[in-house]
Design an enzyme around this catalytic site. Structure first.
Site, PDB file in Angstrom:
ATOM      1  N   HIS A  37       0.583  -1.161   0.020  1.00  0.00           N
ATOM      2  CA  HIS A  37       0.040   0.268   0.101  1.00  0.00           C
ATOM      3  C   HIS A  37       0.839   1.229   0.184  1.00  0.00           C
ATOM      4  O   HIS A  37       0.678   2.056  -0.576  1.00  0.00           O
ATOM      5  CB  HIS A  37      -1.321  -0.313   1.145  1.00  0.00           C
ATOM      6  CG  HIS A  37      -2.405  -0.674   0.458  1.00  0.00           C
ATOM      7  ND1 HIS A  37      -2.240  -2.060   0.791  1.00  0.00           N
ATOM      8  CD2 HIS A  37      -3.470  -0.289   0.875  1.00  0.00           C
ATOM      9  CE1 HIS A  37      -3.490  -2.818   0.395  1.00  0.00           C
ATOM     10  NE2 HIS A  37      -4.362  -1.308   0.311  1.00  0.00           N
ATOM     11  N   LYS A 102      -9.702  -7.380   9.034  1.00  0.00           N
ATOM     12  CA  LYS A 102     -10.594  -7.306  10.133  1.00  0.00           C
ATOM     13  C   LYS A 102     -10.540  -6.339  10.765  1.00  0.00           C
ATOM     14  O   LYS A 102      -9.795  -5.425  10.606  1.00  0.00           O
ATOM     15  CB  LYS A 102     -10.011  -8.296  10.094  1.00  0.00           C
ATOM     16  CG  LYS A 102      -8.606  -8.458  11.050  1.00  0.00           C
ATOM     17  CD  LYS A 102      -7.800  -9.147  11.999  1.00  0.00           C
ATOM     18  CE  LYS A 102      -6.550  -9.162  12.253  1.00  0.00           C
ATOM     19  NZ  LYS A 102      -6.162  -8.737  13.596  1.00  0.00           N
TER      20      LYS A 102
HETATM   21  S1  SF4 Z   1      -5.511 -14.542  15.130  1.00  0.00           S
HETATM   22 FE1  SF4 Z   1      -3.877 -13.253  16.248  1.00  0.00          FE
HETATM   23  S2  SF4 Z   1      -1.871 -13.406  15.343  1.00  0.00           S
HETATM   24 FE2  SF4 Z   1      -4.303 -14.152  13.765  1.00  0.00          FE
HETATM   25  S3  SF4 Z   1      -3.954 -11.774  12.354  1.00  0.00           S
HETATM   26 FE3  SF4 Z   1      -5.513 -12.130  14.777  1.00  0.00          FE
HETATM   27  S4  SF4 Z   1      -4.786 -10.738  15.996  1.00  0.00           S
HETATM   28 FE4  SF4 Z   1      -2.737 -11.578  14.220  1.00  0.00          FE
END
Ligand code: SF4
Lengths: 176, 282
Positions: A37, A102
């Site tokens: 990015h 996310k």
């Molecule tokens: S589960 Fe933990 S290690 Fe995996 S993406 Fe999410 S915060 Fe990062």
């Protein structure tokens, strides 16, 4: 109810998606996260052409683990989207249609989603081994030197995600 | 005095196995908590997210692939017996174990050489962060984990002063969790370090994330605080993947240390549901 979307996503598809909808995506998506990015954004600022055409595309914020022999890709779950907030509005204004990541986005990103009639999907963070099952093919597009952060094209089948911000700016993430 | 000589290769092999194991196999404490949470949740999205996480963790274990692509920065707590000597260099042996695990175990290399300027990937996930304590005995005990940064970035430390008291401590912990919101891949494990100095509090908080969540602080007052905080966090409503629900955290672990008359440092280290750690003894 789960909605199935075939990519490239159309404006009608985007209009029909509402925050909270479960979606299965089939088609191709493009990967990119922090370092890619930064490079793309700097090129845009210099008025240069990008090495990858993002118009009409959905970008997936992911840095996969290496693939074990016999696997197409290694585990490949989403990374936190807010780190891309600085760059996302410019890419949406360019014609990119959506993002998969996310976590929450900035107001600037939400505004750019509404302005461009785009959509932000959330995939389940930490469900990387499961998500990888829906990735059927990968192809390097650019920035190979970035290793896991290189820009790739994934061919996906029933890639699971949820509409986190729809084209009207409704946000799934509540404030605590 | 008898000194036990330990081969550096044994240290490397043990460290390698720890990092591969913790990235493939989620702890039974986390798995149980996820299954319990699945029954507690009533919202379909929360249930669906939890069952996908459970399925994910089963796939990872069955196929021996990392359960999350962010296989983390390697962190080790070493209790080094004072009646042992290494045939070789201990630090090199540990780093070599990390290197082999990440290269041969198909784990992601996520470490850059310099934090501000170069940010060039070291390509073998070294160096690991090693916390060593010398203890009586002729064994080496290692607890290791890969720490993903989605949750690490949501951590915070504050130098509270004594007047803040128990309420101040709780407020800071809750504020940190609230600010993290949906980002650190909830349901999370909250590691808290209270006391010591600035750096000791942070170290304790990390150590707390490595403690199984089906254990509690031996001091009943802190154990009660762990339970109360867990309950309050789960009322925040972020839920699995931050998409809403009753399960924002799976556990709160508090570790403490004596501190200065003028201070009450509190560190909160947030860990995601991919709370990976494993222990071994050499
Ligand atoms: S589960 Fe933990 S290690 Fe995996 S993406 Fe999410 S915060 Fe990062």
């Amino acid at each position: 109810m789960t909605k199935r979307i075939t990519l490239p996503i159309t404006d009608e598809d985007i209009k029909s998606l509402k925050t909270g909808d479960s979606v299965l995506l089939t088609g191709t998506i493009i990967t990119g996260r922090d370092a890619a990015h930064k490079r793309l954004y700097e090129l845009l600022q210099q008025g240069k052409e990008l090495p990858v055409d993002l118009r009409g595309e959905i970008i997936y914020y992911v840095g996969p683990a290496p693939a074990k022999p016999g696997y197409v890709v290694g585990p490949a779950g989403p990374t936190s989207s807010y780190r891309m907030d600085k760059y996302t509005p410019a890419l949406l204004d360019l014609g990119m249609k959506g993002m998969i990541g996310k976590g929450a986005r900035s107001q600037e990103v939400i505004d750019a989603i509404v302005r461009n009639k785009a959509v932000y999907f959330a995939a389940i963070g930490g469900a990387a081994a499961l998500i990888a099952k829906s990735i059927k093919k990968e192809e390097l597009l650019c920035y190979e030197d970035l290793g896991t952060e290189a820009v790739r094209r994934y061919t996906v089948e029933d890639f699971p995600c949820i509409v986190a911000v729809d084209s009207e700016g409704n946000n799934v993430y509540r404030r605590g | 005095m008898d000194i036990r000589i330990i081969d550096a290769a044994a240290v490397t092999a043990a460290v390698k196995k720890l990092f591969m194991d913790c990235n493939y196999f989620i702890g039974s404490d986390i798995m149980c908590a996820l299954e319990t949470a699945l029954h507690t949740e009533s919202a379909p999205v929360a249930q669906s997210v939890l069952s996908q996480i459970i399925e994910n963790d089963r796939i990872a274990a069955a196929e021996q692939i990392p359960l999350c692509q962010d296989t983390g920065m390697a962190v080790l707590f070493v209790e080094y017996g004072d009646k042992t000597a290494i045939d070789g260099c201990f630090e090199d042996a540990v780093q070599q174990g990390v290197r082999e695990a990440y290269e041969e175990g198909y784990l992601r290399k996520s470490v850059v050489s310099d934090p501000v300027f170069d940010r060039v990937n070291t390509r073998d996930n070294t160096p690991a962060v090693i916390h060593t304590r010398i203890v009586p005995g002729d064994k080496i005990r290692i607890t290791a984990g890969g720490k993903g940064f989605g949750s690490e970035n949501m951590s915070a430390i504050k130098m509270l002063t004594p007047a803040y008291g128990e309420e101040g401590v709780k407020r800071f912990i809750l504020d940190t969790v609230r600010a993290a919101g949906p980002n650190p891949c909830p349901p999370i494990v909250v590691g808290v370090g209270i006391g010591g100095t600035f750096e000791r509090a942070a170290q304790l908080a990390k150590k707390a994330t490595f403690r199984p969540i089906d254990t509690e602080n031996p001091d009943p007052r802190y154990a009660a605080m762990e339970r109360e905080l867990l309950e309050e966090i789960n009322q925040m409503g972020f839920g699995p993947a931050g998409l809403g629900g009753k399960t924002t955290a799976l556990g709160v672990n508090i570790e403490t240390f004596p501190t200065h008359i003028a201070g009450m440092p509190v560190a909160v280290n947030i860990c995601c549901h991919a709370a990976r750690h494993a222990s071994t003894e050499i």
